[in-house]
Design a protein around this motif. Structure first.
Motif, PDB file in Angstrom:
ATOM      1  N   SER A 131       0.846  -1.207  -0.135  1.00  0.00           N
ATOM      2  CA  SER A 131      -0.073  -0.001  -0.050  1.00  0.00           C
ATOM      3  C   SER A 131       0.881   1.314  -0.024  1.00  0.00           C
ATOM      4  CB  SER A 131      -0.985   0.135   1.267  1.00  0.00           C
ATOM      5  OG  SER A 131      -1.875  -1.095   1.244  1.00  0.00           O
ATOM      6  N   THR A 132       2.186   1.053  -0.099  1.00  0.00           N
ATOM      7  CA  THR A 132       2.960   2.445  -0.107  1.00  0.00           C
ATOM      8  C   THR A 132       3.890   2.124  -1.206  1.00  0.00           C
ATOM      9  OG1 THR A 132       4.646   1.366   1.700  1.00  0.00           O
ATOM     10  CG2 THR A 132       2.558   2.538   2.393  1.00  0.00           C
ATOM     11  N   VAL A 133       4.645   3.394  -1.576  1.00  0.00           N
ATOM     12  CA  VAL A 133       5.842   3.431  -2.497  1.00  0.00           C
ATOM     13  C   VAL A 133       6.980   2.738  -1.919  1.00  0.00           C
ATOM     14  CG1 VAL A 133       6.976   4.756  -4.089  1.00  0.00           C
ATOM     15  CG2 VAL A 133       4.578   5.061  -3.855  1.00  0.00           C
ATOM     16  N   ASP A 134       7.057   2.927  -0.610  1.00  0.00           N
ATOM     17  CA  ASP A 134       8.257   2.257  -0.001  1.00  0.00           C
ATOM     18  C   ASP A 134       8.449   0.860   0.096  1.00  0.00           C
ATOM     19  OD1 ASP A 134       9.192   4.827   0.934  1.00  0.00           O
ATOM     20  OD2 ASP A 134       8.053   4.781   2.961  1.00  0.00           O
ATOM     21  N   ASP A 135       7.215   0.150   0.124  1.00  0.00           N
ATOM     22  CA  ASP A 135       7.052  -1.216  -0.316  1.00  0.00           C
ATOM     23  C   ASP A 135       7.511  -1.696  -1.627  1.00  0.00           C
ATOM     24  OD1 ASP A 135       6.532  -1.918   2.662  1.00  0.00           O
ATOM     25  OD2 ASP A 135       4.316  -1.602   2.375  1.00  0.00           O
TER      26      ASP A 135
END
Length: 395
Positions: free
Chosen positions: A90-94
């Motif tokens: 759900s995040t760009v970091d992931d």
């Protein structure tokens, strides 16, 4: 030996005739129609609760964990069954953490991303699969621009893209795109193509409508094959979805009493209330009028006492007979002596001796002494008990 004890005579015989009648179909319907109507009401309330509970749950569109009609759980399960590692993030970091040349990122919604996050997403090395209408398309798929709209329906690929050719017809349409130089356009309409594939070291595939990947449409036409060919081309699929809505937690100061109650509890309470009303009505009403019938045999109370005494005499049960006489005497003396029902033998003996003037040791031997050894002793015991009762009444 015959034991005599005071007893009330039985009530006189009842009426000679019986008032009961066999139930008819009409009387049975009159007596049960209320229950039938309440049962129908319970069924209707239960069905309505189930329908409302089923329609009130909103699915998350194209979410690999969602099982609603618009979710993507079916596709995720098929991909996992073919050895593809599906990562729901759900995040760009992931996405950056899982980024690599052997992965593909599936993007169907960018409304929750900032401009900086979209830029970071565009710099990843993973192959991209963009479905539906998303923001930042010019950075995620350079050169691919929307050119119009088309009705979503079954369309033929009519291109040389292997993934589309193998899948055949699919349920596509929605947004149409221009086809940049060096790219392939498939499932075309008047103003452009519904699917644009840009080859290279990092492939970019853009699809104008995402309904062919949902649980509802996956089994139609070649939708499942096309979705598998596009999303399962790499060993790892990074499935980017919007983050879950934050929920108020106990102790945070943001949760009300209604937030802490699960959505199905109110309907369960309603159903329990209806069921309770049905049970109360069922148990609270009589099945019919009271029926008075004549007793087959009327036995006088004196005959019952006499018969019991004969049984005691036949079995030489002097212990049972004496215990019965003493217990009956104590039960009759307790209220006359002003004692409670929980009075102990010591209290009963003391109160009886005080009231009658008899010696307490003699009173104890009469009321709680040993069992008589013969019929004469049993008769004497009955006489002594009768004397005690008479003296208590007369004082």
């Amino acid at each position: 030996m015959t034991l005599a004890a005071p007893a009330r005579e039985a009530a006189p015989p009842g009426p000679a005739t019986s008032a009961s009648t066999s139930p008819t179909a009409r009387s049975m319907w009159r007596g049960s129609r209320g229950m039938v109507l309440l049962g129908v009401l319970v069924v209707l309330v239960s069905a309505g609760a189930a329908l409302l509970a089923g329609t009130s749950a909103e699915g998350r569109r194209l979410d690999p964990a969602d099982t609603s009609l618009t979710g993507g759980r079916a596709l995720a399960q098929i991909l996992r069954g073919h050895g593809v590692r599906v990562e729901r993030v759900s995040t760009v970091d992931d996405v950056v953490r899982l980024d690599g040349p052997g992965s593909r990122v599936l993007v169907s919604d960018t409304s929750f991303l900032t401009d900086d996050e979209i830029s970071r997403l565009s710099r990843t090395r993973a192959h991209r699969l963009i479905v539906g209408t998303v923001d930042g398309l010019s950075r995620l798929a350079p050169g691919v621009t929307p050119s119009g709209d088309a009705t979503t329906r079954s369309r033929e690929p009519r291109c040389a893209f292997p993934s589309a050719v193998r899948a055949g017809s699919a349920h596509l349409g929605g947004t149409l795109f221009t086809v940049p130089r060096g790219s392939i356009g498939c499932y075309a309409a008047e103003d452009g193509a519904s699917l644009v594939h840009s080859p290279g070291s990092r492939t970019v595939t853009v699809v104008g409508d995402d309904s062919f990947m949902t649980n509802m449409r996956l089994a139609e036409d070649g939708n499942a094959a096309l979705a598998m060919n596009l999303a399962g081309a790499q060993p790892v699929l990074i499935w980017l979805v919007a983050p879950d809505q934050p929920r108020a937690v106990p102790g945070s100061g943001e949760a009300s009493a209604a937030d802490l109650i699960p959505p199905g509890v109110p309907w369960a309470v309603v159903q329990l209330g209806v069921a309770l009303a049905v049970v109360a009505f069922w148990r609270g009403r009589r099945l019919g009028p009271v029926v008075v019938e004549r007793l087959p045999v009327v036995v006088r109370a004196a005959e019952t006492v006499e018969g019991r005494g004969r049984l005691y005499r036949a079995r030489r049960a002097r212990d049972r007979a004496s215990a019965t006489l003493r217990a009956a005497c104590a039960a009759r003396l307790v209220p006359r002596l002003g004692l409670s029902g929980e009075a102990t033998p010591i209290e009963i003996v003391a109160a009886t001796a005080l009231r009658t003037g008899q010696d307490a040791v003699w009173v104890r031997s009469v009321m709680y002494g040993p069992t008589p050894t013969g019929d004469a002793g049993l008769i004497a015991l009955a006489g002594h008990l009768d004397t005690l009762e008479r003296q208590v009444r007369e004082q």
